[in-house]
Design an enzyme around this catalytic site. Structure first.
Site, PDB file in Angstrom:
ATOM      1  N   LYS A  70       0.875  -1.186   0.000  1.00 47.57           N
ATOM      2  CA  LYS A  70       0.000   0.000   0.000  1.00 47.57           C
ATOM      3  C   LYS A  70       0.903   1.224   0.000  1.00 47.57           C
ATOM      4  CE  LYS A  70      -1.727  -1.838   3.711  1.00 47.57           C
ATOM      5  NZ  LYS A  70      -3.198  -1.755   3.794  1.00 47.57           N
ATOM      6  N   LYS A  93      -0.929   4.035   8.040  1.00 41.79           N
ATOM      7  CA  LYS A  93      -0.964   2.629   7.585  1.00 41.79           C
ATOM      8  C   LYS A  93       0.060   1.797   8.379  1.00 41.79           C
ATOM      9  CE  LYS A  93      -2.375   4.122   2.920  1.00 41.79           C
ATOM     10  NZ  LYS A  93      -3.608   3.380   2.620  1.00 41.79           N
ATOM     11  N   THR A 140      -8.562  -1.586   0.053  1.00 36.83           N
ATOM     12  CA  THR A 140      -9.035  -2.513  -0.985  1.00 36.83           C
ATOM     13  C   THR A 140      -8.016  -3.633  -1.192  1.00 36.83           C
ATOM     14  OG1 THR A 140      -8.172  -0.872  -2.540  1.00 36.83           O
ATOM     15  CG2 THR A 140     -10.564  -0.976  -2.287  1.00 36.83           C
ATOM     16  N   LYS A 178      -8.384  -7.902  -1.839  1.00 34.99           N
ATOM     17  CA  LYS A 178      -7.698  -8.686  -2.875  1.00 34.99           C
ATOM     18  C   LYS A 178      -6.897  -9.831  -2.238  1.00 34.99           C
ATOM     19  CE  LYS A 178      -7.327  -4.334  -5.382  1.00 34.99           C
ATOM     20  NZ  LYS A 178      -6.504  -3.100  -5.500  1.00 34.99           N
TER      21      LYS A 178
END
Ligand SMILES: [N-]=[N+]=N[C@]1([C@H](N)O)O[C@H](CO)[C@@H](O)[C@H](O)[C@H]1O
Length: 828
Positions: free
Chosen positions: A560, A566, A668, A672
């Site tokens: 990412k 994060k 997202t 996945k």
């Protein structure tokens, strides 16, 4: 030439391997002007693209004719970013031609994988927001909804990343240096837009006041169409991207009057608008050129939509809001609200109320983040300079909003007015694009349930009080065509064999795979596929980083953008803890683990770059430390992008989704990775919460503070030093970073992280979540020792995440926002 069969549903001719081979050779000769015995892989790739485009253009023609004949209501997706990746494999899969192409090329002595590698990523986006747009337009075409994506045809997409002595180096991206076979220039639809200048108030003969904008500069917008092929060749919609050029008129006059330099400068300046994507994810650029980029593409797009509408309706605007719905992908295209008002009031001479009523039935807005630094605000002075007429319109929108809405609900309450005003008063007044987007839209949504809740409770609580029904949620999704069928063909085949092959267009079918979760034979097949994918990734890792990794180790992946929220640095602290435990106890028992990172940092984001540097330096040390005995490897993959994600995701055992609760709107990548059988180690943040609901608590490792606990800790006053002194492991590893252990001879080189976590106050609660995070990983380590148990958990992840297809997201948008009808394409 043998007659081709034509598919009933789309009129696209279905061709077999032999016919495809003929077409490829014909294009090699007549399109590429070369020959089989001297063609380069690039030439073979372009010839094959040209052959594929014959099918694509058939579909495009039929789709556009059908939409025109049926005069359908259409969705217009306005996004400054489209992170498309490569289109070769995607288009072949969606046309159902991949196996034929693979066979045809093999018979020509070529490996389709070598041709796939000829294509540059179309990286016209930064991260999740841009990739979401790409998944959405794939689903819109696959579901046969009339839709057009609008954006900017950047000459340079997201920068290419490489590492020099562990530090990120950026180089310009030149994706279309030798031309892109998947785009068509549409000079017949060129638009001209205005910027700068001043506004004159004039009165017509009847004394009616009119506003006349005298622009300072005219820019030409040249559209490039990228056909978007639906799966099973359903619809072929369009992604229309605008390239900026100097307008002919001005150039010629200046040129003629000997102002060559001015004319040349005019050219350069005009072209700079679509020159490059701003590489910031989650931060407001605030630059003049960025505002002009936003206005340029929305003005070109609105004029394009109105040209198409007028073709069918002339000057009768009464059906405009019935025919046209526009989704604003974050606030980046929000200036389209005052732009449509300008066109309706100034050009179409419509009454304000009628114009405003149309606007309020055309625009819908998606919020993608709560981070204050990402909420766009433009200085009023900049608006005045670049878009003087739009500023006037925004003031009028605001005046009426404060009187007709705010003052009605909170009469005489100036605090409320100050808080809700689209104009943020102060020594440098700002235009709040989030406020404008909410006021000017009929629907506002967040991108995951918890995020949409926080948008209502924390970001726009008063707006909710004004318009409770305006706010909704649409949880993000990903296209299973690219993110499972195409990137993990072995698993796709296993699924086909166990549950049939409808899952690519009906992902809920995956739940049928759960029935095999306890079946040892299927478990073995599933894990063997994962093993093969890991071995393939190990080859890629070796090629790109010269690091050897053992495919039998746990592949723990965090991919990412690099951002403090994060928490890639939390991942690094865990790695340091494991390394220290190994050095302290040479027999430290852990399942060998490879930590893989992929992340670009915005060029101006200093601490993010320091975190990349630290991970690389620590990796270097660990990977060459014999005492580790391959129990630990750390790899930072350079130039993380869509194509690299397609190679890493199928090989993941563990998915790192470790953001501070309340900060990641959705995510997202989490979807996945779970879809490809990775087990998530994550916080209850964004879509992790909904993934946990779907897969069940036995099949995910949740840790850390919840959103409410984060709020409570901040409210109580968070002192990260408390954790530093209370936990000897934390103290040891942070102090370690200050030494020159990982940067021989350069002590303190990695201290930026420690400083941000102590003196800097650790705003993202890394130290507060550390212990819980380490425990979650100890749990994962124990789970992996039971391979059958792990296989079951991994299979149940794949089987349980059918909800996260972007097809479901699109159907949610259709039922909650867009009210679109599907349009089955008729062949001619
Ligand atoms: N901008 N923005 N927001 C994001 C991503 N960074 O692009 O949008 C993505 C798409 O909605 C989200 O998944 C992600 O959580 C959010 O941070």
């Amino acid at each position: 030439m043998k007659k081709q069969t034509v598919s009933a549903s789309t009129g696209m001719s279905q061709i077999n391997t032999e016919q495809l081979k003929e077409q490829i050779i014909r294009h090699l000769h007549s399109t590429l002007g070369t020959d089989v015995n001297k063609a380069s892989p690039q030439a073979w790739w372009r010839a094959t693209c040209a052959a594929v485009n014959e099918q694509v253009y058939d579909g495009l023609r039929n789709t556009q004719r059908t939409h025109y004949e049926q005069n359908t209501r259409a969705l217009h997706y306005f996004s400054l970013e489209y992170l498309m990746g490569r289109l070769f494999s995607n288009n072949l899969h969606n046309l159902g031609l991949y196996e034929q192409a693979k066979q045809a090329l093999a018979e020509l002595g070529l490996n389709i994988a070598d041709l796939e590698d000829q294509e540059e990523d179309m990286a016209l986006g930064n991260g999740g927001l841009g990739r979401l747009a790409a998944c959405f337009i794939d689903s819109l075409a696959t579901l046969n909804y009339p839709a057009i994506g609008y954006g900017i045809h950047y000459e340079h997409g997201l920068f290419q990343q490489s590492f020099q002595d562990g530090r990120q180096i950026e180089r310009p991206d030149s994706w279309r240096e030798y031309g892109n076979p998947w785009e068509i220039c549409r000079p017949e639809s060129v638009q001209e837009i205005s910027v700068y200048g001043y506004v004159e108030t004039v009165y017509d003969l009847q004394g009616k006041m009119k506003k006349v904008w005298h622009p300072g500069r005219i820019i030409k917008g040249v559209p490039w169409d990228i056909p978007i092929v639906g799966y099973n060749g359903s619809s072929v919609n369009v992604l229309r991207l605008w390239e900026s050029r100097a307008s002919d008129f001005f150039n010629w006059d200046v040129f003629n009057s000997g102002g060559y330099i001015d004319a040349a400068r005019e050219n350069i300046e005009a072209e700079t608008i679509s020159k490059v994507l701003y590489p910031n994810d989650e931060t407001d650029a605030g630059k003049e050129l960025r505002l002009i980029q936003q206005y340029f593409f929305v003005s070109c797009s609105l004029k394009d939509i109105i040209r198409r509408y007028k073709r069918a309706h002339g000057d009768d605007w009464s059906d405009f809001a019935k025919q046209v719905v526009i989704q604003l992908n974050d606030t980046h295209p929000a200036v389209s609200i005052p732009e449509l008002m300008r066109i309706l009031v100034d050009r179409a001479e419509m009454q304000w109320d009628q114009a405003w009523n149309i606007c309020q039935h055309v625009f819908a807005y998606t919020n993608h983040t709560l981070l204050p630094e990402a909420l766009e605000k433009w200085p009023v002075r900049l608006f005045e300079k670049v878009l003087p007429r739009h500023l006037e319109i925004i003031y009028e929108i605001n005046r009426r909003f404060l009187i007709e809405q705010v003052d009605v609900l909170w009469p005489g309450d100036n605090d409320k007015k100050r808080k809700l005003s689209i104009i943020e008063e102060g020594h440098d007044p700002m235009v709040r694009m989030g406020h404008l987007s909410v006021v000017g839209s009929f629907k506002v949504n967040g991108v995951a349930e918890i995020h949409s809740q926080l948008v209502k409770s924390d970001l726009f609580p008063e707006m909710v009080a004004l318009w409770p029904d305006k706010f909704t949620n649409v949880t993000n999704g990903v296209t299973p065509r690219r993110w499972l069928k195409a990137c993990n063909p072995k698993l796709a085949k296993l699924l086909d064999s166990k549950i049939g092959d409808n899952w690519p267009t009906d992902l809920k079918q995956l739940s049928k795979f759960a029935a095999f979760a306890d079946d040892p034979a299927v478990q073995q097949s599933f894990m063997a596929i994962k093993q093969q994918n890991k071995a393939e990734l190990a080859t890629v890792v070796k090629k790109l980083t010269q690091i050897d990794i053992d495919p039998h180790a746990i592949f723990d992946i965090q991919i990412k953008r690099l951002h403090e929220y994060k928490r890639q640095h939390l991942n690094l602290l865990h790695i340091l803890a494991l390394y220290r435990r190994i050095l302290q106890d040479p027999d430290y028992d852990m399942v060998p683990r490879v930590f893989l990172f992929g992340a670009k940092a915005a060029p101006g984001y200093k601490l993010a770059k320091e975190i990349i540097y630290a991970i690389n330096k620590v990796a270097e040390k660990i990977n060459h430390d014999k005492r580790v005995k391959n129990r630990l490897k750390v790899v930072f993959m350079p130039n993380y992008r869509v194509t690299l994600a397609e190679k890493m995701i199928p090989a993941a055992d563990v998915s790192e989704q470790i953001s501070t609760a309340g900060k990641e709107a959705s995510g997202t990548g989490n979807m996945k990775l779970a879809l490809n059988g990775a087990i998530t180690v994550g916080t209850l943040d964004g879509a992790n919460i909904e993934i946990a609901e779907e897969v069940g608590s036995d099949n995910i490792a949740i840790f850390g503070l919840t959103v409410d606990e984060v709020k409570a800790l901040h409210a109580k006053g968070y002192n990260s030093a408390d954790y530093y002194y209370a936990n000897p492991e934390i103290k040891a590893i942070l102090d370690w970073l200050e030494t020159d252990y990982f940067t021989p001879g350069k002590p303190g080189e990695l201290s930026a992280i420690k400083r941000s976590l102590l003196e800097g106050g650790d705003p993202y609660l890394v130290l507060a979540d550390f212990e819980s995070y380490v425990k979650a990983h100890e749990k994962v380590d124990s789970w992996y020792r039971d391979q059958a148990g792990w296989a079951k958990k991994a299979m149940l992840n794949t089987a349980s995440v059918g909800k996260f297809t972007s097809d479901r997201s699109i159907e949610d948008y259709v039922s909650r926002v867009w009210q679109l009808k599907k349009c089955n394409i008729t062949a001619q």
